[in-house]
Design an enzyme around this catalytic site. Structure first.
Site, PDB file in Angstrom:
ATOM      1  N   CYS A  96       0.826  -1.203   0.000  1.00 44.38           N
ATOM      2  CA  CYS A  96       0.000   0.000   0.000  1.00 44.38           C
ATOM      3  C   CYS A  96       0.873   1.271   0.000  1.00 44.38           C
ATOM      4  O   CYS A  96       1.455   1.608  -1.019  1.00 44.38           O
ATOM      5  CB  CYS A  96      -1.000  -0.025   1.144  1.00 44.38           C
ATOM      6  SG  CYS A  96      -2.385   1.124   0.874  1.00 44.38           S
ATOM      7  N   HIS A 182      -3.308  -5.155   1.305  1.00 46.69           N
ATOM      8  CA  HIS A 182      -2.921  -5.315   2.715  1.00 46.69           C
ATOM      9  C   HIS A 182      -2.917  -6.783   3.130  1.00 46.69           C
ATOM     10  O   HIS A 182      -3.857  -7.240   3.814  1.00 46.69           O
ATOM     11  CB  HIS A 182      -3.878  -4.525   3.609  1.00 46.69           C
ATOM     12  CG  HIS A 182      -3.681  -3.050   3.572  1.00 46.69           C
ATOM     13  ND1 HIS A 182      -2.709  -2.419   4.319  1.00 46.69           N
ATOM     14  CD2 HIS A 182      -4.319  -2.085   2.867  1.00 46.69           C
ATOM     15  CE1 HIS A 182      -2.764  -1.111   4.089  1.00 46.69           C
ATOM     16  NE2 HIS A 182      -3.729  -0.888   3.215  1.00 46.69           N
ATOM     17  N   GLU A 184      -1.323  -8.130   5.394  1.00 46.88           N
ATOM     18  CA  GLU A 184      -1.148  -8.259   6.845  1.00 46.88           C
ATOM     19  C   GLU A 184      -2.465  -8.189   7.608  1.00 46.88           C
ATOM     20  O   GLU A 184      -2.538  -8.592   8.778  1.00 46.88           O
ATOM     21  CB  GLU A 184      -0.198  -7.170   7.352  1.00 46.88           C
ATOM     22  CG  GLU A 184      -0.813  -5.806   7.621  1.00 46.88           C
ATOM     23  CD  GLU A 184      -1.141  -4.985   6.378  1.00 46.88           C
ATOM     24  OE1 GLU A 184      -1.618  -3.836   6.522  1.00 46.88           O
ATOM     25  OE2 GLU A 184      -0.929  -5.482   5.255  1.00 46.88           O
TER      26      GLU A 184
END
Length: 239
Positions: A96, A182, A184
């Site tokens: 990102c 994303h 994560e």
């Protein structure tokens, strides 16, 4: 493998304080795949940078609600570090904000998505073959962005695209791998984030994000891609 996690997330709200910070989230993502790897977090958004980035086998640059166009001193310092890592061909993964920062620092361009927010679950298309691992034709990832890479840095090639986003991920040489998304984020975190940001992004975007979360991200699939990238970049392994 020893990785430096360069944390760029500037959110210090009560929402953020009640949940794992991005450094911890990325370390967890890595250790799900390679438990023995060492991850050291640097809050670069607070001006905390590694004394010697060459002491690490690679680096990861996280996401952030900040813009890569901000004139904050730490953003400029991060761009300098990105150029240093690129020149040394130190393996770097960016997500990102990290994806955008690498592009901008190395001569690419970042602009506003003309279609507006990409928020919630996004189904990304794989473009071409990765030299370090197999992957499905499509990978589901979580997203929350309104800016995106509009022009690649010299020598980079698109490896993924997403909704309204031609450059959903790119590869440069053997040392840079990125995603606009994303990996994560957990299922629980993105669900909470969609509610937390509802007033900020608006009712229409929030409603679409809620509906999109009937799908879940391919966290394990993309986590493997990340660690295989670092292994390929550092050791020249083929998968």
């Amino acid at each position: 493998m020893r990785l430096a996690i360069l944390m760029t997330n500037t959110d210090e709200s009560d929402f953020a304080q009640a949940r794992p910070k991005d450094g911890e989230k990325f370390a967890t993502l890595v250790k799900e795949q390679r438990p023995a790897w060492d991850c050291e977090v640097f809050a670069v958004k607070d001006g905390e940078f590694p004394e010697d980035i060459q002491a690490f086998d690679g680096a990861m640059i996280t996401g952030s609600p900040a813009s890569v166009h901000d004139d904050a001193a730490w953003v400029s310092q991060l761009f300098d570090l990105i150029r240093e890592m690129d020149a040394a061909q130190l393996p770097v993964f960016g997500a990102c904000f990290g994806h955008q920062a690498i592009a901008l620092a190395l001569g690419g361009a970042v602009g506003r998505n003309p279609e507006g927010w990409v928020h919630g679950f996004a189904l990304t298309d794989s473009v071409g073959a990765l030299p370090f691992g197999e992957r499905p034709a499509q990978v589901g990832l979580y997203a929350s962005h309104i800016e995106q890479v509009t022009e690649l840095p010299e020598g980079a090639e698109v490896v993924a695209s997403g909704p309204g986003c031609r450059v959903g991920g790119y590869l440069k040489g053997r040392h840079i791998f990125t995603t606009q998304y994303h990996p994560e984020m957990t299922d629980g975190f993105i669900a909470d984030l969609v509610e937390f940001t509802a007033d900020y992004v608006g009712e229409e975007v929030t409603a679409a994000a809620r509906e999109s979360l009937k799908n879940t991200a391919d966290r394990d699939v993309f986590g493997r891609q990340i660690v295989q990238f670092f292994e390929w970049a550092r050791d020249g392994k083929s998968f």
